[in-house]
Design an enzyme around this catalytic site. Structure first.
Site, PDB file in Angstrom:
ATOM      1  N   HIS A  46     -51.548 -14.110  50.222  1.00  0.00           N
ATOM      2  CA  HIS A  46     -51.035 -14.307  51.582  1.00  0.00           C
ATOM      3  C   HIS A  46     -50.390 -15.689  51.727  1.00  0.00           C
ATOM      4  O   HIS A  46     -49.301 -15.826  52.286  1.00  0.00           O
ATOM      5  CB  HIS A  46     -52.197 -14.154  52.559  1.00  0.00           C
ATOM      6  N   GLU A  68     -50.194  -8.454  48.565  1.00  0.00           N
ATOM      7  CA  GLU A  68     -51.066  -8.623  49.738  1.00  0.00           C
ATOM      8  C   GLU A  68     -51.425  -7.251  50.328  1.00  0.00           C
ATOM      9  O   GLU A  68     -52.569  -7.004  50.710  1.00  0.00           O
ATOM     10  CB  GLU A  68     -50.327  -9.486  50.772  1.00  0.00           C
ATOM     11  N   ASN A 426     -55.667 -17.827  16.615  1.00  0.00           N
ATOM     12  CA  ASN A 426     -56.083 -17.700  15.219  1.00  0.00           C
ATOM     13  C   ASN A 426     -57.500 -17.123  15.131  1.00  0.00           C
ATOM     14  O   ASN A 426     -57.780 -16.222  14.338  1.00  0.00           O
ATOM     15  CB  ASN A 426     -56.047 -19.093  14.584  1.00  0.00           C
TER      16      ASN A 426
END
Length: 688
Positions: A46, A68, A426
């Site tokens: 919002h 929203e 990794n």
């Protein structure tokens, strides 16, 4: 309205909201029923929508508006959070980050409408909705308020006019100008009512003049009103045009009104007419102060502010840092001068030096604190990355982080993000085994990746570890032999540590399959190069079948340090005080040999001896029976550095050597001493 001056604030606040959304979405994925998190996400979306609307970024506003709407449905219980909704919302975040990157570069959001994402959001909304919501959410948000507006329709008729206001209305009628009374309804979820009212007043001023408001201008400015306020407007435009201008303001739910046909003549005047009988101009002032109110009002809805922060340009701090550096050099000059003269200096002169020393030390500490930033600014994006990798690699994994509040110099923080990301990817890709292998080995189904940060003396240590397969030393050795990186003779003589260090060579990869995550051999060499460029180092501890730990050591600061000054031959060197454990005088007869290397047994610990004169190729002037040895520490390893003479502790300014001595990793900078002589700074991490 020119909003360019607010661009920097918009960018900073958008980053904060996006990070908050990232964190909250990770929570909601695991706890779909968590109402606090749902409300938090709704508020963040919002706020983003309101900010984007105010700045005129329509695409960004449209996307956050739809987000929203989805969370409005979830809050109302009409929809449940599921994996699909979370995935789509993460796509929304990526799109918003793209918009933000564009805005940072060009101050414009770009031309990507992100239609596929908007369609997915609409599909989610229409999924269980009885009828399609063709016009994105404005109508849904307005429905309850329209009903309320109908009930409160008479509000704009409740005006009580002062005599001068009646006179202004009469004048407008004489000139054939329309007079309207209007009630404006603000969205109930609006966080900054005063700011919205300010924008309404600004918009109406473009089509007419406001001669009265209820509540008063001051009350609106101070947010002393519910979710509606009434205004009396004099305008040449038709009523619909004025209402349309008001409704176009973001977060205004509705506006209704009517045209006055005659001058109000009930004879009533307001109480406290002195207060209200200011000129009409004063009534139009929910302006600047309302805007000023906006920021504090915003902060009250987010986390409470514990300590105030100031955003400072790093270049300004660098200038300040250089000034401190020069000040310390000047102080060192005074110290040198005072010690070189045989005649004892006056007490006043010595006091002056002490005072200067106190000031420079305090100034240095203050500047360093300003430059320091918590490592959290880098690590906060990693949970989302691990979540995405988990899905992409089809491996269950969890990221645990500690020490995010550990502080590092800003220049180090800016550079450390990519190396850490490489190491985490990794661990996820190479380190953690598949679910089947983990089950066979009796390990938990969910793999663990940990990132720990802590301060250790003058260094900050960051550890990235996993409970995966560990590094197969034999596989690395065989790969190196196949590539011709080492000869069979070298391979036979190499220790496990030396073999693992081969992983940090350019283009070295043990991945059997090249993926978009890793396996092209461009990871660990980049990590090592970056960390060494920051004056740090990296080491690996691993156990096959149990897991690996990558340990990064970084200097706390890159500018000023406390150091021990030593002499070797005719030259002076500095060793960082944070690395030094103890200083010992050791008889030459106590030195023993282990595998042709010198060691000394010091209180039960066997410590290797490093003769700095040999390492640095200097002719030593020490021919005595006792050696001065500086015992230094790196992690859990100790070593003794043999020096000719100790000069003493000193606060030194680190100056870069640039490209002059780029091939020697033992030297990580130089400093200027009080007498103008240059002393080199030794990097203990590379010696151990």
């Amino acid at each position: 309205m020119d909003v360019s001056q607010y661009l920097e604030i918009f960018i900073d606040e958008t980053k904060e909201h996006l990070q908050s959304l990232n964190e909250q979405l990770l929570v909601i994925e695991k706890e779909p029923e968590n109402t606090d998190t749902i409300n938090e996400i709704f508020r963040a979306a919002h706020s983003l929508k309101g900010m984007a609307g105010t700045m005129g970024y329509k695409r960004m506003q449209k996307l956050t508006h739809q987000m929203e709407n989805v969370f409005s449905e979830i809050r109302n219980g009409a929809k449940k959070v599921d994996a699909n909704i979370v995935d789509v919302l993460f796509q929304c975040l990526d799109a918003l980050e793209e918009y933000l990157a564009c805005i940072q570069e060009t101050a414009d959001e770009g031309d990507n409408d992100n239609e596929p994402i908007l369609k997915q959001l609409e599909t989610i909304l229409n999924g269980s909705a009885p009828k399609a919501q063709t016009e994105a959410s404005k109508e849904t948000a307005k429905e309850p308020q329209k009903a309320e507006a109908e009930e409160a329709k008479e509000k704009y008729k409740d005006f009580v006019y002062a005599d001068f206001e009646k006179h202004a209305i009469a004048e407008a009628f004489e000139k054939g100008i329309n007079v309207y009374t209007i009630t404006v309804f603000v969205d109930e979820n609006c966080l900054l009512k005063a700011a919205r009212a300010f924008l309404v007043f600004k918009s109406v001023e473009g089509v007419g003049e406001i001669i009265k408001s209820n509540p008063s201008a001051q009350d609106i400015e101070d947010e002393k009103f519910e979710f509606d306020f009434s205004i009396c407007v004099v305008s040449k435009e038709p009523l619909e045009a004025v209402l349309s201008v008001i409704k176009n303001v973001s977060e205004i739910a509705d506006a209704i009104g009517e045209k006055l046909e005659s001058v109000p003549g009930d004879g009533k005047t307001e109480e406290g007419e002195n207060k209200e009988s200011r000129p009409a101009e004063d009534e139009k002032k929910p302006a600047a102060a309302a805007a000023a109110k906006a920021a504090p009002a915003k902060s009250q809805t987010s986390k409470p502010i514990v300590n105030r922060s100031v955003r400072v340009d790093i270049e300004k701090l660098d200038v300040l840092m250089n000034l401190v550096s020069e000040l310390i050099i000047a102080k060192n000059g005074l110290v040198s001068q005072s010690s070189s003269e045989e005649v004892s200096q006056s007490q006043a002169f010595n006091e002056q030096i002490e005072y200067l020393e106190r000031v420079t030390t305090n100034l240095h500490e203050s500047v360093m604190k300003v430059r320091m930033m918590p490592i959290e600014t880098v690590t906060q994006k990693f949970p989302r990355m691990i979540r995405d990798l988990s899905k992409k690699l089809n491996k269950k994994m969890e990221l645990y982080m500690t020490g995010e509040d550990t502080e590092l110099d800003r220049t180090v923080i800016d550079e450390i993000g990519d190396p850490l990301m490489h190491l985490l990817r990794n661990s996820a890709d190479h380190g953690l085994e598949s679910a089947e292998i983990r089950a066979r080995r009796g390990k938990p189904e969910v793999g663990t990746v940990c990132l720990d940060a802590y301060q250790d003396g003058n260094n900050v240590v960051i550890e990235v570890r996993d409970d995966g397969n560990g590094i197969d030393v034999e596989a690395v050795k065989n790969k190196a032999l196949d590539k011709g990186s080492i000869t069979p003779e070298q391979a036979a003589a190499m220790s496990d540590k030396e073999i693992i260090d081969l992983l940090f060579k350019p283009s070295f990869s043990t991945a059997k399959v090249v993926s978009d995550i890793s396996g092209r051999g461009v990871g660990l060499d980049v990590v090592k190069t970056k960390i060494e460029a920051l004056g740090g180092d990296i080491e690996v501890k691993t156990e096959l079948g149990v897991g690996s730990t990558f340990i990064i050591r970084l200097p706390l600061t890159l500018a000023i340090i406390q150091a021990l000054m030593v002499e070797l031959g005719d030259e002076k060197y500095a060793i960082s005080l944070g690395s030094i454990q103890i200083i010992e005088d050791i008889p030459v007869s106590d030195i023993k040999y282990v595998q042709t290397k010198e060691v000394v047994n010091l209180r039960g610990s066997v410590i290797p001896i490093i003769r700095l004169d040999e390492v640095l190729d200097i002719e030593s002037s020490n021919e005595e029976e006792t050696l001065t040895v500086v015992i230094v520490k790196k992690g859990d390893r100790l070593a003794g550095l043999v020096v000719d003479k100790l000069i003493g502790q000193q606060e030194i300014v680190i100056k870069s050597l640039g490209k002059y001595i780029s091939n020697s990793k033992i030297i990580n900078g130089a400093t200027i001493l009080g007498d103008g002589e240059v002393a080199l700074i030794l990097d203990v991490n590379t010696l151990l």
